[in-house]
Design an enzyme around this catalytic site. Sequence first.
Site, PDB file in Angstrom:
ATOM      1  N   LYS A 113      26.691  18.954  18.634  1.00  0.00           N
ATOM      2  CA  LYS A 113      27.206  19.841  19.684  1.00  0.00           C
ATOM      3  C   LYS A 113      28.648  19.486  20.021  1.00  0.00           C
ATOM      4  O   LYS A 113      29.458  20.363  20.321  1.00  0.00           O
ATOM      5  CB  LYS A 113      26.322  19.776  20.934  1.00  0.00           C
ATOM      6  CG  LYS A 113      24.988  20.469  20.731  1.00  0.00           C
ATOM      7  CD  LYS A 113      24.305  20.791  22.046  1.00  0.00           C
ATOM      8  CE  LYS A 113      23.039  21.592  21.814  1.00  0.00           C
ATOM      9  NZ  LYS A 113      22.247  21.797  23.014  1.00  0.00           N
ATOM     10  N   LYS A 195      16.749  29.331   8.117  1.00  0.00           N
ATOM     11  CA  LYS A 195      15.753  29.516   9.184  1.00  0.00           C
ATOM     12  C   LYS A 195      16.122  30.717  10.066  1.00  0.00           C
ATOM     13  O   LYS A 195      17.296  30.943  10.329  1.00  0.00           O
ATOM     14  CB  LYS A 195      15.770  28.243  10.050  1.00  0.00           C
ATOM     15  CG  LYS A 195      14.455  27.907  10.686  1.00  0.00           C
ATOM     16  CD  LYS A 195      14.533  26.572  11.390  1.00  0.00           C
ATOM     17  CE  LYS A 195      14.936  26.750  12.836  1.00  0.00           C
ATOM     18  NZ  LYS A 195      14.633  25.600  13.685  1.00  0.00           N
ATOM     19  N   LYS A 198      18.018  32.350  16.666  1.00  0.00           N
ATOM     20  CA  LYS A 198      18.583  33.266  17.662  1.00  0.00           C
ATOM     21  C   LYS A 198      20.103  33.136  17.744  1.00  0.00           C
ATOM     22  O   LYS A 198      20.769  33.995  18.298  1.00  0.00           O
ATOM     23  CB  LYS A 198      17.947  33.037  19.026  1.00  0.00           C
ATOM     24  CG  LYS A 198      18.107  31.642  19.563  1.00  0.00           C
ATOM     25  CD  LYS A 198      17.207  31.422  20.763  1.00  0.00           C
ATOM     26  CE  LYS A 198      17.018  29.938  21.007  1.00  0.00           C
ATOM     27  NZ  LYS A 198      15.863  29.616  21.795  1.00  0.00           N
TER      28      LYS A 198
END
Length: 330
Positions: A113, A195, A198
């Site tokens: 991140k 995969k 979202k």
Amino acid sequence: MKRVLTGIQPSGHITLGNYLGAIRPLIQLQQDDDVELLVFIADLHAITVPQDRQALKKNIKELAALYLACGLDLNKAHMFIQSEVPCHNQLGWVMECNSYIGELERMTQFKDKKQKQTEGISAGLLTYPPLMAADILLYDADLVPVGEDQKQHLEITRNLAERFNNKYSETFKVPEPYILKNGARIMSLVDPTKKMSKSDANPKAYITLLDDINIAKKKIKSAVTDSDGNIKYDVINKPGISNLLTIYSALTNISISELETKYQDSNYQTFKEDLANIVACFLTKIQSKFNYYINDSELDLVLNSGRDYAYHYASRKIQKVYRKVGLGRN
Ligand code: AMP
Ligand code: TRP
């Protein structure tokens, strides 16, 4: 009685992948008479990265309504919002003070991140694992179902529990990870080697539980497949059709080999049309329940009762921890 606990971040859309990989296996755990489920919406975790106030509020409630729509059994499960039980912050701080900066900096998710978000990285992004440890240790959870990506955070939770127990005497149950096994891994409808996620830039890659039914059908019909036309499960050579077979099988409980037989003389178009209808039927059912809960005061009652149940247990744990650490007067 085994206590199963899990937290979910209210980060917007829940995909068919999330449902089949994480939510449904959790719901299935309820069938075990010996299980009590604690499910919470991890809104404190969500603000480690910037959030829009209105969107966050909406996502929290929508996620709660979706869980009910997916079949959370309120005789077996308690659902609450993390920020409504302040014990999470209280134990989170104690856990932070028992964590080392070095071990937090080594967390893969923090490193990822930090790399993606080059500006304004919050301290919370670094201290997220001790808060997650607090979420779990407050309730003496036996099992914590999480995806692969959370395994490292569970490991640090176990270390923190053992560290505290050794330093201050036995206080916390050391939880076991429960890596969701019977959940299918659902792939992108655009690139079936990736995969379904979202966060994919292309919304055709995923179906969310709240997608418009006709758009969802179109996404299935335009899913990338191969050109040989045989409906056969072969992940290496035919990843697209294999992914669709997985979805079909998961939603209908018909085995993949039965599906191969059923469609042996058929073609991709017919197969996709059938699957599009199955997905539509599934989404229609979920959405009608969702629409009921999101507009009904029952949702607030469920969340109030979940909050009270959680607080009752967690506040006693916090008192014990404060006493052992030497905080306050008691
Ligand atoms: P995420 O959306 O990545 O935060 O994941 C939330 C949960 O859903 C985790 O337990 C993941 O393992 C699961 N999950 C996410 N995407 C998929 C997928 N495409 N197939 C199966 N499970 C998934
Ligand atoms: N970190 C988890 C995620 O991003 C969510 C979470 C927060 C959680 N606290 C938890 C999961 C405690 C299990 C137990 O998916």
